[in-house]
Enzyme design. Structure first.
Site, PDB file in Angstrom:
ATOM      1  N   ASN A   1      42.976 -24.077 -22.545  1.00 16.37           N
ATOM      2  CA  ASN A   1      41.742 -23.286 -22.686  1.00 16.37           C
ATOM      3  C   ASN A   1      41.584 -22.257 -21.585  1.00 16.37           C
ATOM      4  O   ASN A   1      40.992 -21.202 -21.791  1.00 16.37           O
ATOM      5  CB  ASN A   1      40.533 -24.218 -22.665  1.00 16.37           C
ATOM      6  CG  ASN A   1      39.211 -23.465 -22.585  1.00 16.37           C
ATOM      7  OD1 ASN A   1      38.829 -22.792 -23.541  1.00 16.37           O
ATOM      8  ND2 ASN A   1      38.519 -23.562 -21.442  1.00 16.37           N
TER       9      ASN A   1
ATOM     10  N   GLN B   1      32.612 -20.915 -26.291  1.00 15.28           N
ATOM     11  CA  GLN B   1      34.035 -20.673 -26.491  1.00 15.28           C
ATOM     12  C   GLN B   1      34.542 -19.359 -25.907  1.00 15.28           C
ATOM     13  O   GLN B   1      35.772 -19.164 -25.840  1.00 15.28           O
ATOM     14  CB  GLN B   1      34.342 -20.730 -27.992  1.00 15.28           C
ATOM     15  CG  GLN B   1      34.089 -22.126 -28.575  1.00 15.28           C
ATOM     16  CD  GLN B   1      34.269 -22.212 -30.073  1.00 15.28           C
ATOM     17  OE1 GLN B   1      34.282 -21.179 -30.766  1.00 15.28           O
ATOM     18  NE2 GLN B   1      34.397 -23.421 -30.592  1.00 15.28           N
TER      19      GLN B   1
ATOM     20  N   ASP C   1      38.759 -18.010 -18.571  1.00 15.54           N
ATOM     21  CA  ASP C   1      38.860 -18.464 -19.954  1.00 15.54           C
ATOM     22  C   ASP C   1      39.822 -17.602 -20.759  1.00 15.54           C
ATOM     23  O   ASP C   1      39.574 -16.411 -20.996  1.00 15.54           O
ATOM     24  CB  ASP C   1      37.468 -18.435 -20.592  1.00 15.54           C
ATOM     25  CG  ASP C   1      37.398 -19.278 -21.847  1.00 15.54           C
ATOM     26  OD1 ASP C   1      37.467 -20.511 -21.716  1.00 15.54           O
ATOM     27  OD2 ASP C   1      37.269 -18.699 -22.947  1.00 15.54           O
TER      28      ASP C   1
ATOM     29  N   ASP D   1      43.171 -30.649 -23.657  1.00 21.55           N
ATOM     30  CA  ASP D   1      41.962 -30.642 -22.848  1.00 21.55           C
ATOM     31  C   ASP D   1      40.955 -29.593 -23.329  1.00 21.55           C
ATOM     32  O   ASP D   1      41.334 -28.508 -23.775  1.00 21.55           O
ATOM     33  CB  ASP D   1      42.361 -30.363 -21.386  1.00 21.55           C
ATOM     34  CG  ASP D   1      41.195 -30.408 -20.433  1.00 21.55           C
ATOM     35  OD1 ASP D   1      40.612 -31.494 -20.266  1.00 21.55           O
ATOM     36  OD2 ASP D   1      40.856 -29.359 -19.857  1.00 21.55           O
TER      37      ASP D   1
ATOM     38  N   HIS E   1      35.912 -25.885 -26.375  1.00 26.21           N
ATOM     39  CA  HIS E   1      35.743 -24.549 -25.804  1.00 26.21           C
ATOM     40  C   HIS E   1      36.736 -23.555 -26.400  1.00 26.21           C
ATOM     41  O   HIS E   1      36.828 -22.413 -25.933  1.00 26.21           O
ATOM     42  CB  HIS E   1      35.880 -24.605 -24.284  1.00 26.21           C
ATOM     43  CG  HIS E   1      34.789 -25.404 -23.643  1.00 26.21           C
ATOM     44  ND1 HIS E   1      33.573 -24.860 -23.306  1.00 26.21           N
ATOM     45  CD2 HIS E   1      34.721 -26.721 -23.315  1.00 26.21           C
ATOM     46  CE1 HIS E   1      32.798 -25.808 -22.783  1.00 26.21           C
ATOM     47  NE2 HIS E   1      33.472 -26.941 -22.779  1.00 26.21           N
TER      48      HIS E   1
ATOM     49  N   GLU F   1      40.298 -33.204 -27.134  1.00 23.58           N
ATOM     50  CA  GLU F   1      39.081 -33.606 -26.425  1.00 23.58           C
ATOM     51  C   GLU F   1      37.904 -32.771 -26.937  1.00 23.58           C
ATOM     52  O   GLU F   1      37.806 -31.569 -26.651  1.00 23.58           O
ATOM     53  CB  GLU F   1      39.221 -33.415 -24.920  1.00 23.58           C
ATOM     54  CG  GLU F   1      37.994 -33.903 -24.167  1.00 23.58           C
ATOM     55  CD  GLU F   1      37.869 -33.351 -22.757  1.00 23.58           C
ATOM     56  OE1 GLU F   1      37.160 -33.979 -21.944  1.00 23.58           O
ATOM     57  OE2 GLU F   1      38.460 -32.294 -22.468  1.00 23.58           O
TER      58      GLU F   1
END
Length: 652
Positions: free
Chosen positions: A162, A212, A221, A251, A255, A284
């Site tokens: 991510n 996100q 990000d 992980d 997001h 996750e």
């Protein structure tokens, strides 16, 4: 999505048959069946009309077993989370512990290069996709995978896709790769153009775009909608697959847009030459009904398994209060339609995040934590994970002895058998994979795989018992297992395979528990590894046991006393070396185990043996009686045929 349906039987029903009871009953049954089969086959032209007797058929009590299931797939779906454990230590544990005790997979911390630092969370701030990290070199990572595979254990890699390092960081990673807080990661390479333009932290979980496209706790990000970024991530993960990892724990997936995750996985499948559904992909996703629809667990089910955080929350609520509560008790786990379906759910009592944020039971909860793990491994909802980390006082604290660039080998407590060398001191390893109850319950889980929950009954406040035994259908936890096959062969769709009784109260209780298990003397695999704590199941399926406060009785087919005290066939589920307890056990558990050994009456064993002897004799007599009847019938047919022939001769 590949399901982990194989089940490693530690001992299994075959081992149970090796006990003197099994040998006696088996011999009597085979003797009677041989007589009957011989009579049926004797000169009877119409015998074929009875139907062919193939593998798995039952004839007058004698079962012909089916061929054993292929063992090409991993033998268990149990995952041990080896949190912050270096590659050399994981490799050693695969050989010494995970493999022998029946663990299917070990989940390792992120293997890519990260920022330097002693804190555990530095492992979640990548700077490149080089495989030289605080936990070992690329060569050590490859060697670990090879050694674990040889032990029958698959490696699941924690993948951070991510984001990259925090915007407040710059410099060199642990392997020397340069980076900065402006989006420049030349080793990949990434530039600022490969990250989302939002530089604020996530602040509104009701807004999917905010979740996100903005930064999680200041982490830069990645714009995962870009094909370039998707290819870089897929290249990294394909490299790991080519090295032999069994799959991924991914992980912070909530997001990332679900469509982006699907695109990354599709590219990964193409690059690795695999079907997307054959790549283990555990995501996750922390569900919360008050948050945006787009970030709910259901949105990600098409991509693979999804974490079900309702489980650890429910376990904490139940064991902190009353496990039989109508509103939050254990019986409601997995029952809600809003929860992730069992065959897609990744579950645990705790992990490294929940261990530190107060949302789950942890080692600090003592017996409640261990009982919750026992329940999770016995119950059958979701794919169970067993967490193994280290004792800590500071939530940010890294692994024992960690430096800014390396984590030393894990050291587990060592000492004499039956004694605890585990001080539970901050800065030491938990080594939970070696705990006696964990070993025993992994064996229990594998033995009952493919069966449903049976005989659920509450025995008072905070005391419950349930079995496993009915063959599971496609919605079950692991259909197609060896245990289910054996039940099908025996024609016993509701036969008992295992039973767990839990006392979560503050007082010792004595109860008579009702099971569907066959009569026998069973090892309590929760309490000891040498069968010194055992219970005797009577011919009616009941057993009486005294459970000290905060303890359990876990028994299953395949872990039965072989006739001599302290000897059990596969009692612990592996790797206990016949020891009552392990030096890694917390000292409070060693005391509890001693209490369990002393609490069970010793004279029940003889009663059960006498009952089984009588039952075996009755079965033999019954089979012999049927054989005599069949023989008599055959003789009458022969005589009648002879008379008919004589009549025809006279007519001629």
């Amino acid at each position: 999505m590949r399901r982990f349906d194989g089940a490693l039987r530690v001992g299994g029903t075959r081992r149970a048959d090796e006990t003197w009871r099994g040998k006696l009953r088996g011999a009597l049954r085979r003797f009677a069946a041989a007589i009957a089969a011989g009579v049926l086959a004797f000169g009877s032209a119409g015998a074929s009309g009875l139907g062919a007797i193939g593998a798995g058929a039952t004839l007058l009590g004698a079962t012909v077993p089916l061929a054993s299931a292929a063992e090409s797939e991993p033998g268990s779906d149990v995952i041990v989370i080896a949190f912050q454990t270096n590659w050399n230590s994981v490799a050693r544990e695969c050989t010494e512990t995970y493999g022998p005790e029946g663990v299917g997979y070990v989940q390792v911390s992120p293997p890519q290069e990260t920022i330097a630092g002693r804190q555990w969370w530095t492992s979640y701030q990548p700077v490149s996709y080089r495989l030289d990290s605080k936990l070992g070199t690329e060569a050590e990572f490859k060697a670990m995978i090879k050694q674990c595979k040889a032990a029958g254990v698959g490696v699941i890699a924690d993948a951070v896709i991510n984001h990259m390092a925090g915007a407040d960081r710059s410099g060199s990673g642990v392997a020397g790769s340069r980076f900065d807080g402006e989006g420049n990661f030349p080793e990949v390479p990434y530039t600022a153009a490969n990250f989302h333009s939002c530089t604020d932290n996530v602040s509104n979980y009701r807004n999917a775009s905010n979740v996100q496209n903005c930064r999680l706790s200041g982490l830069q990000d990645l714009d995962t909608s870009q094909e370039y970024v998707q290819n870089k991530l897929a290249d990294y993960m394909a490299t790991l697959l080519d090295m032999g990892v069994a799959g991924f724990r991914v992980d912070a997936v909530k997001h990332i847009a679900a469509a982006d995750v699907a695109a990354i996985k599709a590219k990964l499948a193409a690059k690795s030459g695999r079907a997307a559904d054959d790549i283990f992909f555990e995501q996750e996703v922390i569900g919360n009904s008050a948050e945006a629809k787009e970030i709910q667990p259901a949105q990600y089910l098409a991509n693979g398994k999804v974490s079900e955080f309702n489980v650890n929350a429910r376990l904490k609520q139940a064991f902190d209060n009353d496990i039989n509560s109508a509103s939050f008790g254990l019986g409601g786990i997995g029952a809600s339609a809003s929860w992730v379906p069992s065959d897609r759910a990744a579950v645990w009592v705790t992990n490294w995040d929940t261990e530190r944020n107060g949302s789950a039971l942890t080692y600090k909860d003592g017996s409640k934590y261990l009982l919750a793990n026992a329940f999770l491994l016995a119950y059958g909802y979701g794919q169970p994970h067993v967490f193994s980390g280290y004792y800590f006082a500071n939530a940010d604290g890294g692994a024992p002895g960690a430096t800014d660039s390396a984590v030393p080998d894990m050291t587990c407590p060592a000492g004499d058998a039956g004694e605890s060398a585990n001080t539970e001191s901050s800065g030491t390893w938990q080594c939970a994979q070696r705990w006696t109850a964990i070993r025993g319950m992994i064996g229990f889980h594998n033995a009952v795989a493919g069966t449903k929950v049976t005989d659920w009954k509450e025995y008072g406040e905070n005391v419950v018992g349930f079995g496993r035994g009915a063959i599971a259908d496609d919605s079950g936890d692991s259909d197609g297992s060896a245990a289910a096959d054996d039940l099908a062969v025996a024609g016993k769709a509701d036969a008992g395979v295992g039973y767990l009784a839990i006392n979560n109260s503050d007082e010792s209780v004595t109860r008579t528990f009702a099971t569907s298990l066959p009569a026998g003397v069973y090892c309590n695999v929760y309490a000891t590894g040498d069968c010194s704590a055992a219970v005797s199941v009577r011919s009616d399926g009941t057993f009486e046991a005294t459970l000290p406060a905060g303890s359990a009785v876990a028994i299953h087919v395949g872990a039965e006393r072989s006739g001599s005290a302290g000897s059990a066939g596969g009692a612990s589920g592996g790797a206990s070396d016949g020891r009552r307890t392990d030096p890694a056990d917390p000292d409070w558990f060693v005391s509890s185990a001693a209490a369990m050994v002393g609490a069970q009456p010793a004279d029940h064993a003889q009663i059960v043996m006498d009952e089984e002897m009588a039952e075996a004799i009755d079965e033999a007599n019954h089979s012999a009686g049927l054989s005599v009847l069949v023989l008599a019938g055959a003789m009458l047919l022969v005589v009648a045929a002879g008379r008919v022939c004589k009549s025809f001769a006279k007519l001629e």
